[in-house]
Write an enzyme that holds these catalytic residues in place. Structure first.
Site, mmCIF file in Angstrom:
data_model
loop_
_atom_site.group_PDB
_atom_site.id
_atom_site.type_symbol
_atom_site.label_atom_id
_atom_site.label_comp_id
_atom_site.label_asym_id
_atom_site.label_seq_id
_atom_site.Cartn_x
_atom_site.Cartn_y
_atom_site.Cartn_z
ATOM 1 N N GLN A 183 -12.170 -21.379 -2.625
ATOM 2 C CA GLN A 183 -12.924 -22.417 -1.922
ATOM 3 C C GLN A 183 -14.044 -21.860 -1.039
ATOM 4 O OE1 GLN A 183 -12.758 -25.577 -2.463
ATOM 5 N NE2 GLN A 183 -10.868 -25.691 -3.654
ATOM 6 N N SER A 213 -13.375 -18.748 -8.581
ATOM 7 C CA SER A 213 -13.366 -19.655 -9.731
ATOM 8 C C SER A 213 -14.749 -20.237 -9.951
ATOM 9 C CB SER A 213 -12.356 -20.784 -9.484
ATOM 10 O OG SER A 213 -12.359 -21.710 -10.546
ATOM 11 N N GLY A 214 -15.104 -20.440 -11.220
ATOM 12 C CA GLY A 214 -16.426 -20.958 -11.547
ATOM 13 C C GLY A 214 -16.569 -22.456 -11.396
ATOM 14 N N CYS A 271 -4.205 -29.699 -7.925
ATOM 15 C CA CYS A 271 -3.167 -29.073 -8.740
ATOM 16 C C CYS A 271 -1.784 -29.651 -8.465
ATOM 17 C CB CYS A 271 -3.158 -27.565 -8.506
ATOM 18 S SG CYS A 271 -4.664 -26.756 -9.092
#
Length: 376
Positions: free
Chosen positions: A179, A199-200, A323
């Protein structure tokens, strides 16, 4: 559409989508092949590696490509446990980690590791003294987040890692940076941190690409078997189009961190001020949290009820970690907030595409919901 759930995922940047599509057609070779199309694909991967490395102030050889931030966390955590299992007995972690971390640690606990969890206080902050007190000479791994995904609590990874090193220089230190990457300035070149996940799809790339930083000369135990790709760290033929796209995102967004951060702060301040005018609404995010995340609770209205009401107005927010699929917030429970406050919590998360019009639409939706939805 007023999309305000960017901590879950971001809209794909059209320019990045074009780069991805063009790469699929132009760089179709297997990067492990020894002929021209393969070597062209390999060069593109290495260029992307350098682009990502630049955002963290590290070398290209310290970047490994994965499928996502969760996989990066898994490799780092399980690899560190394997690395230190001959002498270490415990792992120290904050109590508001992403499921990619705390569920992996549950697996390690089943293998005999003692997991020492330091929960956040009701204000959303981690007591640094208590966290460091949990570290001893038998601590093999210390893990903490850069930016909490539910309330935005911001930790200083380098400063905290230095203090951990002072207590146990042998411990592996892992940071979930998903994040915070390309949203907050951070350089890892000092070597205090051993591993860092990113993360992309939190930065306008398609889902299915991430990266893991592993400090030079830091060796972790094997997690996967298979081919020798990514120096054996993540075997399998590389996803060249997505890797190239992640590199392009790093170059594009790595240059505008400060200006985008200031814009997010203005929107966050605006929303905080407006929510403060509405009776009973409580802010759960710390005042010094990342401006990209704002968590608040609405009295008497379940978060899922308000979430779907806002959806009917084409305003999209979340009730916690994506998630967890709507489960009660792990972070707010760790903070030991009252059940009613947890039940009524919503998370708004911004990106560079967020506008004041989005905030206005959210506030109008909240006002209508508060006026029409049945209170518990």
């Amino acid at each position: 559409m007023h999309y305000l759930d960017n901590a879950a995922t971001t809209v794909v940047d059209p320019q990045l989508a074009k780069i991805c599509y063009d790469t699929m057609l132009e760089l179709f070779g297997n990067p492990s092949s020894l002929y021209k199309p393969g070597m062209e694909a390999e060069r593109a991967i290495n260029h992307a590696r350098a682009q990502v490395a630049l955002t963290l102030g590290v070398t290209a050889g310290e970047i490994y490509f994965t499928a996502c931030g969760s996989e990066s966390d898994n490799i780092a955590l399980q690899g560190a446990a394997e690395r230190t299992k001959n002498w270490a007995k415990n792992i120290v972690v904050t109590g508001f980690e992403h499921p990619a971390v705390y569920r992996t640690l549950e697996l390690l606990a089943a293998r005999g590791w003692e997991i020492r969890t330091v929960n956040p206080g009701a204000d959303g902050h981690i007591d640094e003294g208590a966290f460091l007190d949990a570290v001893d000479k038998q601590t093999g791994l210390v893990a903490f987040m850069f930016v909490n995904n539910e309330i935005g609590t911001l930790l200083d990874p380098v400063a905290l890692a230095k203090k951990v090193r002072a207590k146990n220089a042998r411990a592996s230190i892992h940071v979930d940076g998903v994040q915070g990457w390309c949203k907050h300035p951070l350089k890892l070149s000092g070597g205090e941190i051993d591993s860092f996940a990113l993360s992309g799809h939190k930065m306008h790339c398609p889902k299915g690409i991430g990266a893991l930083y592993l400090r030079k000369n830091y060796r972790i135990g094997p997690v996967y078997g298979g081919g020798g790709q990514e120096k054996g760290m993540r075997p399998g033929t590389e996803n060249v189009p997505y890797i190239v796209t992640l590199g392009a995102a790093a170059e594009r967004y790595g240059k505008t961190i400060t200006t985008r951060l200031s814009a997010a702060q203005r929107l966050n301040d605006l929303l905080r001020a407006e929510l403060g005018k509405r009776e009973g609404i409580t802010i759960n995010s710390p005042a010094d949290a990342s401006p990209y995340v704002l968590n608040f609770s609405i009295p008497g209205v379940r978060s899922e009820t308000m979430l779907h009401f806002l959806e009917s107005k084409e305003v999209y927010v979340s009730s916690g970690s994506a998630c967890s699929k709507g489960a009660a917030s792990h972070t707010l429970m760790a903070m030991k907030l009252p059940a009613a406050r947890i039940d009524g919590a919503l998370r708004v998360s911004f990106c560079d595409n967020t506008s004041e019009e989005d905030i206005t639409a959210l506030l109008q939706g909240l006002d209508e919901g508060l006026a029409t939805l049945q209170r518990r």
